[in-house]
Design a protein around this motif. Structure first.
Motif, PDB file in Angstrom:
ATOM      1  N   THR A   1       0.940  -0.976   0.111  1.00 12.62           N
ATOM      2  CA  THR A   1       0.200  -0.035  -0.044  1.00 12.62           C
ATOM      3  C   THR A   1       0.807   1.103  -0.026  1.00 12.62           C
ATOM      4  N   ARG A   2       0.404   2.205  -0.870  1.00  7.69           N
ATOM      5  CA  ARG A   2       1.248   3.410  -0.685  1.00  7.69           C
ATOM      6  C   ARG A   2       0.286   4.489  -0.506  1.00  7.69           C
ATOM      7  N   LYS A   3       0.791   5.618   0.088  1.00  4.78           N
ATOM      8  CA  LYS A   3       0.276   6.750   0.572  1.00  4.78           C
ATOM      9  C   LYS A   3       0.017   7.790  -0.252  1.00  4.78           C
ATOM     10  N   PHE A   4      -1.344   7.944  -0.748  1.00  8.27           N
ATOM     11  CA  PHE A   4      -2.139   8.817  -1.731  1.00  8.27           C
ATOM     12  C   PHE A   4      -2.674  10.118  -1.192  1.00  8.27           C
ATOM     13  N   MET A   5      -2.061  11.275  -1.671  1.00  7.21           N
ATOM     14  CA  MET A   5      -2.756  12.578  -1.174  1.00  7.21           C
ATOM     15  C   MET A   5      -3.585  13.046  -2.347  1.00  7.21           C
ATOM     16  N   TYR A   6      -4.646  13.631  -2.367  1.00  8.96           N
ATOM     17  CA  TYR A   6      -5.462  14.407  -3.280  1.00  8.96           C
ATOM     18  C   TYR A   6      -5.555  15.720  -2.658  1.00  8.96           C
ATOM     19  N   ILE A   7      -4.852  16.826  -3.416  1.00  4.04           N
ATOM     20  CA  ILE A   7      -4.657  18.240  -3.017  1.00  4.04           C
ATOM     21  C   ILE A   7      -6.223  18.810  -3.749  1.00  4.04           C
ATOM     22  N   ASN A   8      -6.606  19.423  -2.813  1.00  2.00           N
ATOM     23  CA  ASN A   8      -7.794  20.400  -3.459  1.00  2.00           C
ATOM     24  C   ASN A   8      -7.494  21.898  -3.200  1.00  2.00           C
ATOM     25  N   ARG A   9      -7.448  22.715  -4.224  1.00  2.00           N
ATOM     26  CA  ARG A   9      -7.253  23.989  -4.119  1.00  2.00           C
ATOM     27  C   ARG A   9      -8.388  25.089  -4.628  1.00  2.00           C
ATOM     28  N   HIS A  10      -9.217  24.413  -5.255  1.00  2.00           N
ATOM     29  CA  HIS A  10     -10.207  25.191  -6.110  1.00  2.00           C
ATOM     30  C   HIS A  10     -11.519  25.003  -5.383  1.00  2.00           C
ATOM     31  N   ALA A  11     -12.432  26.304  -5.520  1.00  2.00           N
ATOM     32  CA  ALA A  11     -13.720  26.164  -5.028  1.00  2.00           C
ATOM     33  C   ALA A  11     -14.709  25.361  -6.025  1.00  2.00           C
ATOM     34  N   PRO A  12     -15.706  25.144  -5.654  1.00  2.00           N
ATOM     35  CA  PRO A  12     -16.594  24.162  -6.300  1.00  2.00           C
ATOM     36  C   PRO A  12     -17.324  25.267  -7.494  1.00  2.00           C
ATOM     37  N   TYR A  13     -18.048  24.630  -8.316  1.00  2.00           N
ATOM     38  CA  TYR A  13     -18.770  25.042  -9.658  1.00  2.00           C
ATOM     39  C   TYR A  13     -18.174  26.132 -10.516  1.00  2.00           C
ATOM     40  N   GLY A  14     -17.534  27.077  -9.767  1.00  2.65           N
ATOM     41  CA  GLY A  14     -16.724  28.088 -10.878  1.00  2.65           C
ATOM     42  C   GLY A  14     -15.826  27.503 -11.604  1.00  2.65           C
ATOM     43  N   THR A  15     -15.154  26.379 -11.523  1.00  4.74           N
ATOM     44  CA  THR A  15     -14.318  25.942 -12.437  1.00  4.74           C
ATOM     45  C   THR A  15     -14.559  24.273 -12.159  1.00  4.74           C
ATOM     46  N   VAL A  16     -13.997  23.277 -13.097  1.00  4.98           N
ATOM     47  CA  VAL A  16     -14.601  21.915 -12.943  1.00  4.98           C
ATOM     48  C   VAL A  16     -13.471  21.281 -12.179  1.00  4.98           C
ATOM     49  N   TYR A  17     -12.587  21.846 -11.584  1.00  3.32           N
ATOM     50  CA  TYR A  17     -11.600  20.970 -10.814  1.00  3.32           C
ATOM     51  C   TYR A  17     -12.063  20.311  -9.727  1.00  3.32           C
ATOM     52  N   ALA A  18     -12.688  20.865  -8.678  1.00  3.29           N
ATOM     53  CA  ALA A  18     -13.218  20.149  -7.781  1.00  3.29           C
ATOM     54  C   ALA A  18     -14.061  18.831  -7.810  1.00  3.29           C
ATOM     55  N   LEU A  19     -15.213  18.965  -8.905  1.00  5.11           N
ATOM     56  CA  LEU A  19     -15.830  17.857  -9.349  1.00  5.11           C
ATOM     57  C   LEU A  19     -14.953  16.874  -9.705  1.00  5.11           C
ATOM     58  N   GLU A  20     -14.189  17.011 -10.695  1.00  2.00           N
ATOM     59  CA  GLU A  20     -13.092  16.189 -11.501  1.00  2.00           C
ATOM     60  C   GLU A  20     -12.219  15.384 -10.537  1.00  2.00           C
ATOM     61  N   GLY A  21     -11.904  16.304  -9.445  1.00  2.00           N
ATOM     62  CA  GLY A  21     -10.826  15.874  -8.313  1.00  2.00           C
ATOM     63  C   GLY A  21     -11.782  14.662  -7.593  1.00  2.00           C
ATOM     64  N   LEU A  22     -12.929  14.858  -7.193  1.00  7.54           N
ATOM     65  CA  LEU A  22     -13.885  13.969  -6.311  1.00  7.54           C
ATOM     66  C   LEU A  22     -14.000  12.786  -7.160  1.00  7.54           C
ATOM     67  N   GLU A  23     -14.303  12.932  -8.464  1.00  6.57           N
ATOM     68  CA  GLU A  23     -14.392  11.843  -9.293  1.00  6.57           C
ATOM     69  C   GLU A  23     -13.175  10.765  -9.336  1.00  6.57           C
ATOM     70  N   VAL A  24     -12.204  11.440  -9.218  1.00 10.86           N
ATOM     71  CA  VAL A  24     -10.816  10.807  -9.357  1.00 10.86           C
ATOM     72  C   VAL A  24     -10.560  10.043  -7.984  1.00 10.86           C
ATOM     73  N   VAL A  25     -10.816  10.614  -6.841  1.00  8.69           N
ATOM     74  CA  VAL A  25     -10.833  10.114  -5.792  1.00  8.69           C
ATOM     75  C   VAL A  25     -11.703   8.970  -5.741  1.00  8.69           C
ATOM     76  N   LEU A  26     -12.943   9.010  -5.987  1.00  6.48           N
ATOM     77  CA  LEU A  26     -14.106   7.789  -5.813  1.00  6.48           C
ATOM     78  C   LEU A  26     -13.370   6.831  -6.461  1.00  6.48           C
ATOM     79  N   ILE A  27     -13.035   6.838  -8.037  1.00  4.81           N
ATOM     80  CA  ILE A  27     -12.430   5.942  -8.894  1.00  4.81           C
ATOM     81  C   ILE A  27     -11.215   5.194  -8.215  1.00  4.81           C
ATOM     82  N   GLY A  28     -10.336   6.176  -8.002  1.00  2.00           N
ATOM     83  CA  GLY A  28      -9.134   5.662  -7.278  1.00  2.00           C
ATOM     84  C   GLY A  28      -9.148   4.812  -5.903  1.00  2.00           C
TER      85      GLY A  28
END
Lengths: 110, 135, 100
Positions: free
Chosen positions: B4-31
């Motif tokens: 097992t490796r240690k993974f960190m997902y860093i989230n630096r963007h507000a939701p809605y204004g850009t797609v970063y937050a939603l994309e990041g969340l989906e990658v976390v759920l898939i990962g």
């Protein structure tokens, strides 16, 4: 893609998942299942209804691992295992049951 | 399966204004399917992703904030929120959604997922990771 | 002139630039992530308090609501408007400057 049922047209994506969640009703689930040669029993419905409740609460369709665990907690250990769920939904419990439940393809389905 | 490796997902963007937050969340759920040791960090405007009371009914966007409550089911149990980022934005922990996970080892006891950490603590956590993803 | 700002002040200089260049009497409308600038008690609140002496500042209600920002958490003097208010502001001003 689309299909017709009782005089209404239902839009779907290329894999047959309903385009608009709010179009869903019991007949849609029954129709989709029939297309897959699957007759929906009360045990299928337990899972389908569970998925709809899950989506309603979290706005995502759960991955199969998450679904299995959650079903076990809600409906009992004898149902919260992949053997039981694969018997009901041989095409993959999360994928197939989500389709009948009118949900998008599960998040985290790799 | 490798260790097992240690993974960190860093989230630096507000939701809605850009797609970063939603994309990041989906990658976390898939990962999460890869069963690694996963945590998330919320820095800067990323802390706004966890703001309570989001309601998109008047703006025609999908409200994806309820999905953060499912993270516990995906065994993502550590959400580090940088205290300084909250303070700069006039927020406190009470402004954040109460997120919990159930500890199977402890008779399914509900435990909080959000941990407020200082910038200095977060800096230490970054050093501990094997893999860091940025959104 | 109506100025619109759609970026978070914590992530972009747009709001600061806008407030620096807006003439006295201008209307400034915060939209999308720009509405985070309306929050009370932030690192930027003093800049907005100062600006409110010269200009009118508005925030778009549906964008506040989406982000979970209730009206009682906004800087005093900032007015909340709906889409209809946006339209009224745009038509009441001869020009619209969007700070992207």
């Amino acid at each position: 893609m689309a299909f017709e049922l009782n005089g209404k047209t239902y839009e779907t994506d290329e894999e047959g998942y309903l385009a608009d969640l709010s179009d869903w009703n019991n007949d849609v689930a029954g129709y989709m299942a029939k297309e897959d040669d699957c007759d929906l029993s009360e045990y299928h419905w337990e899972v389908i209804n569970f998925l709809r409740e899950y989506y309603d609460e979290y706005q995502i369709a759960p991955a199969v691992r998450v679904l299995t665990k959650a079903i076990g907690k809600k409906l009992g250990k004898d149902k919260g295992n992949s053997k039981y769920l694969y018997e009901l939904f041989p095409y993959g419990p999360a994928k197939q049951a989500c389709k009948y439940a009118g949900l998008p393809k599960p998040t985290g389905c790799v | 399966m490798s260790q097992t490796r240690k993974f960190m997902y860093i989230n630096r963007h507000a939701p809605y204004g850009t797609v970063y937050a939603l994309e990041g969340l989906e990658v976390v759920l898939i990962g999460a399917a890869f069963e690694q040791d996963v945590c998330m960090a919320f820095i800067g405007d990323g802390v706004f992703q966890l703001k309570q009371g989001q309601d998109t009914t008047d703006s025609g966007m999908k409200n994806f904030s309820p999905a953060y409550r499912a993270l516990g089911d995906y065994e993502v149990n550590r959400l580090y929120v940088e205290r300084e980022s909250l303070e700069e934005r006039g927020l406190t922990e009470a402004d954040l959604m109460p997120l919990t996970w159930e500890d199977e080892e402890d008779d399914w006891a509900e435990k909080p997922s959000i941990q407020l950490v200082s910038r200095a603590q977060l800096s230490g956590l970054l050093e501990e990771q094997d893999v860091i993803f940025n959104f | 002139m109506l100025h619109t700002v759609n970026k978070s002040p914590f992530d972009s200089q747009s709001l600061k630039t806008c407030l620096g260049l807006a003439r006295s009497g201008s209307d400034i409308l915060l939209i999308e992530d720009g509405v985070y600038g309306a929050l009370v008690g932030t690192a930027h609140a003093a800049m907005l308090d100062q600006a409110l002496k010269e200009v009118s500042i508005y925030a778009l209600g549906p964008d506040l609501k989406a982000r979970g920002l209730p009206e009682d958490r906004l800087i005093r003097g900032i007015k909340v408007v709906g889409f209809d208010g946006f339209v009224e502001l745009a038509s009441a001003n001869d020009k619209v400057q969007s700070w992207l």
